[in-house]
Design a protein around this motif. Structure first.
Motif, PDB file in Angstrom:
ATOM      1  N   ALA A   1       0.832  -1.199   0.000  1.00 41.95           N
ATOM      2  CA  ALA A   1       0.000   0.000   0.000  1.00 41.95           C
ATOM      3  C   ALA A   1       0.871   1.255   0.000  1.00 41.95           C
ATOM      4  N   SER A   2       1.973   1.192   0.726  1.00 39.25           N
ATOM      5  CA  SER A   2       2.888   2.332   0.763  1.00 39.25           C
ATOM      6  C   SER A   2       3.498   2.594  -0.605  1.00 39.25           C
ATOM      7  N   LEU A   3       3.937   1.545  -1.274  1.00 39.75           N
ATOM      8  CA  LEU A   3       4.502   1.694  -2.617  1.00 39.75           C
ATOM      9  C   LEU A   3       3.458   2.210  -3.604  1.00 39.75           C
ATOM     10  N   HIS A   4       2.240   1.748  -3.447  1.00 38.97           N
ATOM     11  CA  HIS A   4       1.157   2.203  -4.314  1.00 38.97           C
ATOM     12  C   HIS A   4       0.936   3.701  -4.149  1.00 38.97           C
ATOM     13  N   ARG A   5       0.999   4.189  -2.931  1.00 40.37           N
ATOM     14  CA  ARG A   5       0.828   5.624  -2.695  1.00 40.37           C
ATOM     15  C   ARG A   5       2.004   6.421  -3.262  1.00 40.37           C
ATOM     16  N   ARG A   6       3.198   5.840  -3.152  1.00 41.91           N
ATOM     17  CA  ARG A   6       4.385   6.552  -3.637  1.00 41.91           C
ATOM     18  C   ARG A   6       4.483   6.545  -5.154  1.00 41.91           C
ATOM     19  N   TYR A   7       4.006   5.461  -5.783  1.00 43.06           N
ATOM     20  CA  TYR A   7       4.134   5.326  -7.230  1.00 43.06           C
ATOM     21  C   TYR A   7       2.783   4.980  -7.857  1.00 43.06           C
ATOM     22  N   PRO A   8       1.823   5.880  -7.756  1.00 47.64           N
ATOM     23  CA  PRO A   8       0.497   5.600  -8.345  1.00 47.64           C
ATOM     24  C   PRO A   8       0.605   5.399  -9.850  1.00 47.64           C
ATOM     25  N   GLY A   9      -0.108   4.396 -10.339  1.00 45.47           N
ATOM     26  CA  GLY A   9      -0.056   4.096 -11.759  1.00 45.47           C
ATOM     27  C   GLY A   9       1.053   3.147 -12.150  1.00 45.47           C
ATOM     28  N   THR A  37     -10.814  -2.940   4.002  1.00 48.90           N
ATOM     29  CA  THR A  37      -9.640  -2.145   4.370  1.00 48.90           C
ATOM     30  C   THR A  37      -8.616  -2.143   3.242  1.00 48.90           C
ATOM     31  N   ALA A  38      -8.366  -3.307   2.655  1.00 49.73           N
ATOM     32  CA  ALA A  38      -7.407  -3.395   1.558  1.00 49.73           C
ATOM     33  C   ALA A  38      -7.863  -2.574   0.358  1.00 49.73           C
ATOM     34  N   MET A  39      -9.154  -2.648   0.031  1.00 44.27           N
ATOM     35  CA  MET A  39      -9.663  -1.899  -1.113  1.00 44.27           C
ATOM     36  C   MET A  39      -9.567  -0.398  -0.857  1.00 44.27           C
ATOM     37  N   ALA A  40      -9.801   0.020   0.375  1.00 46.05           N
ATOM     38  CA  ALA A  40      -9.692   1.439   0.712  1.00 46.05           C
ATOM     39  C   ALA A  40      -8.258   1.935   0.569  1.00 46.05           C
ATOM     40  N   GLN A  41      -7.297   1.024   0.699  1.00 43.63           N
ATOM     41  CA  GLN A  41      -5.893   1.383   0.549  1.00 43.63           C
ATOM     42  C   GLN A  41      -5.422   1.331  -0.902  1.00 43.63           C
ATOM     43  N   GLY A  42      -6.330   0.937  -1.805  1.00 42.29           N
ATOM     44  CA  GLY A  42      -5.997   0.953  -3.226  1.00 42.29           C
ATOM     45  C   GLY A  42      -5.805  -0.396  -3.878  1.00 42.29           C
ATOM     46  N   ALA A  43      -6.147  -1.490  -3.210  1.00 37.76           N
ATOM     47  CA  ALA A  43      -5.997  -2.818  -3.803  1.00 37.76           C
ATOM     48  C   ALA A  43      -6.820  -2.927  -5.087  1.00 37.76           C
ATOM     49  N   VAL A  44      -6.307  -3.681  -6.056  1.00 37.49           N
ATOM     50  CA  VAL A  44      -7.014  -3.870  -7.323  1.00 37.49           C
ATOM     51  C   VAL A  44      -7.774  -5.191  -7.371  1.00 37.49           C
ATOM     52  N   GLY A  45      -7.641  -5.987  -6.339  1.00 34.88           N
ATOM     53  CA  GLY A  45      -8.317  -7.273  -6.283  1.00 34.88           C
ATOM     54  C   GLY A  45      -8.045  -7.938  -4.953  1.00 34.88           C
ATOM     55  N   VAL A  46      -8.538  -9.149  -4.815  1.00 33.37           N
ATOM     56  CA  VAL A  46      -8.401  -9.916  -3.577  1.00 33.37           C
ATOM     57  C   VAL A  46      -7.967 -11.323  -3.935  1.00 33.37           C
ATOM     58  N   LYS A  47      -7.028 -11.875  -3.171  1.00 36.51           N
ATOM     59  CA  LYS A  47      -6.526 -13.211  -3.468  1.00 36.51           C
ATOM     60  C   LYS A  47      -7.053 -14.251  -2.486  1.00 36.51           C
TER      61      LYS A  47
END
Length: 213
Positions: A1-9, A37-47
């Motif tokens: 989630a941290s990496l996703h926030r730092r490097y969106p896209g 919670t995961a989706m709110a943090q930007g997850a694109v799916g669930v495993k």
């Protein structure tokens, strides 16, 4: 989630949910909360991990299959919200075969070195067909669920079987991570067949690698 926030896209990730406390009341609701919670943090799916079908047991000691009713609230929520479920069910078919009958050298080497994960040595555990049949029952019950059947849907030994899976479940796709060697094995003797499979389903096959390979 941290990496996703730092490097969106550039960075994407999938969330998941813990199997801890599976037999306790309220587990399903807790799992849905973990997903939210995961989706709110930007997850694109669930495993959904292979522990369902191979490790998790209920209070009676029975292995919990992917179509267990306690997983139903999760599937229904994902289907309703159009969230992709990444499903890793079972291991390669080689995992249930004698070493002498395995088709890929990497599988033979891995299971020789890790007998605790080698299902051929553990006939008391669920079979390959049993696990995948439970997965397919779940998908039949949720026809609009977007499903990424990772590792070629654990049907890696036969592209005809993978094709039949994709035809049966139009909302599903597959990825090749950790099973590319099985495509290579088939292409040695049936290159045109594998090529036509890749061409026909090119929009439903994801390229991927795996840190074990």
């Amino acid at each position: 989630a941290s990496l996703h926030r730092r490097y969106p896209g550039r960075v994407a990730f999938a969330g998941t949910f813990s199997a801890a406390g599976f037999t306790k009341p309220g587990w399903s609701q807790g799992a849905v909360h973990e997903i939210d919670t995961a989706m709110a943090q930007g997850a694109v799916g669930v495993k959904l991990w292979k522990n369902f079908g191979m490790i998790v047991r209920d209070a009676n000691g029975r292995y919990v299959m992917p179509d267990d009713p306690r997983l139903e609230p999760i599937y229904s929520m994902l289907q309703r919200e159009h969230i992709v479920l990444l499903g890793h069910q079972a291991e390669p078919l080689n995992c249930w075969l004698p070493l002498s009958k395995m088709t890929v050298k990497g599988d033979a080497e891995y299971y020789r070195e890790h007998p605790q994960y080698y299902m051929y040595l553990h006939p008391d555990r669920p079979g390959h067909d049993e696990i995948l049949a439970a997965r397919d029952r779940m998908l039949t019950a949720h026809p609009q669920l977007r499903f990424d059947a990772v590792h070629l849907a654990s049907l890696e030994w036969d592209v005809d079987r993978v094709a039949a899976f994709l035809d049966r479940f139009p909302e599903a796709d597959v990825d090749m991570a950790a099973r590319i060697s099985h495509l290579e094995y088939q292409a040695e003797t049936h290159p045109d067949k594998v090529r036509q499979f890749l061409i026909r389903y090119q929009d439903r096959i994801l390229y991927g690698t795996d840190d074990a390979y």
